[in-house]
Design a protein around this motif. Structure first.
Motif, mmCIF file in Angstrom:
data_model
loop_
_atom_site.group_PDB
_atom_site.id
_atom_site.type_symbol
_atom_site.label_atom_id
_atom_site.label_comp_id
_atom_site.label_asym_id
_atom_site.label_seq_id
_atom_site.Cartn_x
_atom_site.Cartn_y
_atom_site.Cartn_z
ATOM 1 N N PRO A 1 0.833 -1.206 0.000
ATOM 2 C CA PRO A 1 0.000 0.000 0.000
ATOM 3 C C PRO A 1 0.871 1.263 0.000
ATOM 4 C CG PRO A 1 0.006 -1.000 2.158
ATOM 5 C CD PRO A 1 0.796 -1.905 1.267
ATOM 6 N N ILE A 2 0.752 2.064 -1.040
ATOM 7 C CA ILE A 2 1.605 3.240 -1.215
ATOM 8 C C ILE A 2 0.741 4.455 -1.531
ATOM 9 C CG2 ILE A 2 3.406 4.269 -2.667
ATOM 10 C CD1 ILE A 2 4.530 1.443 -3.032
ATOM 11 N N ILE A 3 1.143 5.613 -0.975
ATOM 12 C CA ILE A 3 0.511 6.892 -1.302
ATOM 13 C C ILE A 3 1.527 7.681 -2.126
ATOM 14 C CG2 ILE A 3 -0.599 8.970 -0.422
ATOM 15 C CD1 ILE A 3 -0.855 7.492 2.293
ATOM 16 N N GLN A 4 1.039 8.334 -3.177
ATOM 17 C CA GLN A 4 1.906 9.120 -4.042
ATOM 18 C C GLN A 4 1.431 10.580 -4.046
ATOM 19 O OE1 GLN A 4 1.488 8.243 -8.218
ATOM 20 N NE2 GLN A 4 3.435 9.183 -8.725
ATOM 21 N N TRP A 5 2.396 11.497 -3.909
ATOM 22 C CA TRP A 5 2.112 12.923 -4.061
ATOM 23 C C TRP A 5 2.919 13.413 -5.250
ATOM 24 C CZ3 TRP A 5 2.619 10.619 0.675
ATOM 25 C CH2 TRP A 5 1.548 10.759 1.563
ATOM 26 N N LYS A 6 2.252 13.940 -6.243
ATOM 27 C CA LYS A 6 2.938 14.458 -7.436
ATOM 28 C C LYS A 6 3.340 15.899 -7.152
ATOM 29 C CE LYS A 6 0.579 11.352 -10.538
ATOM 30 N NZ LYS A 6 -0.311 11.166 -11.657
ATOM 31 N N VAL A 7 4.432 16.037 -6.434
ATOM 32 C CA VAL A 7 4.929 17.347 -6.032
ATOM 33 C C VAL A 7 6.425 17.417 -6.284
ATOM 34 C CG1 VAL A 7 3.188 17.691 -4.237
ATOM 35 C CG2 VAL A 7 5.331 16.576 -3.658
ATOM 36 N N LYS A 8 6.929 18.615 -6.348
ATOM 37 C CA LYS A 8 8.369 18.835 -6.430
ATOM 38 C C LYS A 8 8.791 19.495 -5.129
ATOM 39 C CE LYS A 8 8.256 19.616 -11.389
ATOM 40 N NZ LYS A 8 8.458 20.581 -12.459
ATOM 41 N N ILE A 9 9.850 18.982 -4.534
ATOM 42 C CA ILE A 9 10.370 19.605 -3.320
ATOM 43 C C ILE A 9 11.291 20.729 -3.768
ATOM 44 C CG2 ILE A 9 11.704 19.255 -1.220
ATOM 45 C CD1 ILE A 9 10.753 16.380 -1.172
ATOM 46 N N LYS A 10 10.871 21.972 -3.486
ATOM 47 C CA LYS A 10 11.616 23.156 -3.916
ATOM 48 C C LYS A 10 12.333 23.786 -2.729
ATOM 49 C CE LYS A 10 8.153 24.071 -7.422
ATOM 50 N NZ LYS A 10 7.102 24.960 -7.875
#
Length: 191
Positions: A150-159
């Motif tokens: 079970p995995i959660i994904q966040w489509k974000v860029k760490i800036k």
């Protein structure tokens, strides 16, 4: 990839649990992750209860364990060595006993987050290792919730200038109606 799979297997072996009779209805997780991978988080334990041992009421023993081992002791820290706890507290909300732990961390990998290091544009992932908890909601995308991974994904860029905020909630005890609320013990202890 092999490194990620090994990390996931490690997290399967070391789940976050409180105790067999002491449980909570749900947990709310909030994390803020900085560009360098460090950050801080909060876990809210919603409706902390004592499960009966057959017909036996273990609530007094469970409340003492909650206070002595988790609030005044260091069991949470021992269970989560990568979380640098800055505060722990119990409080009442909506006639239920709540718990809250605030902490910092040095690297998101230390708290079960990961991303592809070869790509600065990579999504951020979290592997939910505790199979006793069911993912209820998140501001990310659930991938593989019903699978063994079970995995959660966040489509974000760490800036550099803007930290990433992520949230998810899990259900621990589907139906706590037969359990014994610890809010009454808390009220007595608080006096």
């Amino acid at each position: 990839m092999k490194k990620i799979i090994n990390r996931i297997l490690l997290f399967l072996i070391v789940p976050l649990i409180m105790s067999s009779c002491l449980t909570t209805e749900s947990k709310v997780y909030n994390f803020v992750i900085n560009y360098d991978g460090s950050g801080y988080g909060t876990i809210k334990f919603v409706n902390i209860v004592s499960q009966k041992d057959g017909d036996k009421d273990e609530s007094e023993k469970d409340f003492k364990e909650l206070i002595n081992d988790y609030i005044e002791g260091n069991s949470f820290e021992e269970d989560n060595p990568n979380y640098k706890v800055i505060s722990k507290r119990l409080y009442e909300e909506d006639n239920k006993l709540m718990g809250e732990v605030k902490f910092t961390f040095d690297n998101y990998e230390d708290i079960k987050f990961f991303k592809n290091k070869n790509c600065k544009c990579s999504s951020l992932y979290y592997y939910k290792s505790n199979t006793m908890e069911t993912l209820a909601e998140t501001d990310g995308e659930i991938i593989g919730n019903k699978s063994k991974l079970p995995i959660i994904q966040w489509k974000v860029k760490i800036k550099k200038k803007s930290p990433v905020k992520v949230f998810f909630k899990t259900i621990v005890e589907e139906d706590p109606t037969d359990d014994i609320s610890l809010v009454y013990k808390y009220r007595k202890w608080k006096r």
